[in-house]
Design a protein around this motif. Structure first.
Motif, PDB file in Angstrom:
ATOM      1  N   GLU A 169       3.012   5.955  -2.743  1.00  0.00           N
ATOM      2  CA  GLU A 169       4.166   6.780  -3.099  1.00  0.00           C
ATOM      3  C   GLU A 169       4.305   6.921  -4.610  1.00  0.00           C
ATOM      4  O   GLU A 169       4.594   8.005  -5.109  1.00  0.00           O
ATOM      5  CB  GLU A 169       5.441   6.211  -2.484  1.00  0.00           C
ATOM      6  N   ARG A 170       4.079   5.835  -5.351  1.00  0.00           N
ATOM      7  CA  ARG A 170       4.151   5.921  -6.818  1.00  0.00           C
ATOM      8  C   ARG A 170       3.056   6.850  -7.347  1.00  0.00           C
ATOM      9  O   ARG A 170       3.303   7.663  -8.252  1.00  0.00           O
ATOM     10  CB  ARG A 170       4.034   4.530  -7.441  1.00  0.00           C
ATOM     11  N   ALA A 171       1.855   6.734  -6.793  1.00  0.00           N
ATOM     12  CA  ALA A 171       0.751   7.600  -7.233  1.00  0.00           C
ATOM     13  C   ALA A 171       1.071   9.066  -6.931  1.00  0.00           C
ATOM     14  O   ALA A 171       0.823   9.948  -7.758  1.00  0.00           O
ATOM     15  CB  ALA A 171      -0.553   7.180  -6.568  1.00  0.00           C
ATOM     16  N   LEU A 172       1.619   9.324  -5.752  1.00  0.00           N
ATOM     17  CA  LEU A 172       1.984  10.692  -5.379  1.00  0.00           C
ATOM     18  C   LEU A 172       3.043  11.258  -6.320  1.00  0.00           C
ATOM     19  O   LEU A 172       2.941  12.389  -6.792  1.00  0.00           O
ATOM     20  CB  LEU A 172       2.478  10.731  -3.937  1.00  0.00           C
ATOM     21  N   HIS A 173       4.063  10.457  -6.630  1.00  0.00           N
ATOM     22  CA  HIS A 173       5.125  10.928  -7.524  1.00  0.00           C
ATOM     23  C   HIS A 173       4.589  11.206  -8.929  1.00  0.00           C
ATOM     24  O   HIS A 173       4.967  12.195  -9.561  1.00  0.00           O
ATOM     25  CB  HIS A 173       6.275   9.931  -7.575  1.00  0.00           C
ATOM     26  N   LEU A 174       3.696  10.353  -9.408  1.00  0.00           N
ATOM     27  CA  LEU A 174       3.101  10.589 -10.734  1.00  0.00           C
ATOM     28  C   LEU A 174       2.296  11.881 -10.746  1.00  0.00           C
ATOM     29  O   LEU A 174       2.389  12.688 -11.678  1.00  0.00           O
ATOM     30  CB  LEU A 174       2.196   9.421 -11.130  1.00  0.00           C
ATOM     31  N   LYS A 175       1.499  12.082  -9.708  1.00  0.00           N
ATOM     32  CA  LYS A 175       0.664  13.287  -9.647  1.00  0.00           C
ATOM     33  C   LYS A 175       1.539  14.539  -9.519  1.00  0.00           C
ATOM     34  O   LYS A 175       1.305  15.542 -10.200  1.00  0.00           O
ATOM     35  CB  LYS A 175      -0.311  13.185  -8.475  1.00  0.00           C
ATOM     36  N   ALA A 176       2.543  14.484  -8.662  1.00  0.00           N
ATOM     37  CA  ALA A 176       3.431  15.641  -8.495  1.00  0.00           C
ATOM     38  C   ALA A 176       4.159  15.959  -9.794  1.00  0.00           C
ATOM     39  O   ALA A 176       4.289  17.128 -10.172  1.00  0.00           O
ATOM     40  CB  ALA A 176       4.419  15.382  -7.366  1.00  0.00           C
ATOM     41  N   PHE A 193       0.838  -1.203   0.000  1.00  0.00           N
ATOM     42  CA  PHE A 193       0.000   0.000   0.000  1.00  0.00           C
ATOM     43  C   PHE A 193       0.874   1.255   0.000  1.00  0.00           C
ATOM     44  O   PHE A 193       0.659   2.173  -0.789  1.00  0.00           O
ATOM     45  CB  PHE A 193      -0.917   0.001   1.228  1.00  0.00           C
ATOM     46  N   ARG A 194       1.883   1.269   0.866  1.00  0.00           N
ATOM     47  CA  ARG A 194       2.770   2.431   0.949  1.00  0.00           C
ATOM     48  C   ARG A 194       3.470   2.665  -0.386  1.00  0.00           C
ATOM     49  O   ARG A 194       3.543   3.798  -0.871  1.00  0.00           O
ATOM     50  CB  ARG A 194       3.808   2.226   2.058  1.00  0.00           C
TER      51      ARG A 194
END
Length: 91
Positions: free
Chosen positions: A66-73, A61-62
């Motif tokens: 983190e991958r989703a956050l990096h893609l969005k950022a 999950f973590r």
């Protein structure tokens, strides 16, 4: 963004924002999601629930978050040079 772009009366004032808002919305609770008719937000939530249910799920999950956050950022960061060009304050 919704309060600014939807307006106080709740009416949509953006041709760009509203379709994205609807597209990205989570439409179903996790217990009632059909992956064939779910939004991508629903599918992501279902996938994360599946990962959490497995052994080692918290780590998976973590990593997913983190991958989703990096893609969005990365998506939003690509527009930072445009803010410089128009003199807008940056976050």
């Amino acid at each position: 963004m919704e309060p600014v772009l939807a307006g106080e009366d709740g009416r949509n004032r953006s041709r760009f924002y509203y379709p994205h808002y609807v597209h990205d919305a989570k439409a179903h609770p996790l217990t009632a999601v059909s992956l064939l008719s779910a939004t991508h937000s629903d599918r992501l939530a279902t996938r994360i629930s599946d990962l959490l249910a497995r052994q080692g799920g918290a780590e998976a999950f973590r990593e997913t978050e983190e991958r989703a956050l990096h893609l969005k950022a990365a998506f939003y960061d690509q527009f930072l040079p445009a803010l410089d060009r128009v003199g807008a304050p940056q976050p």
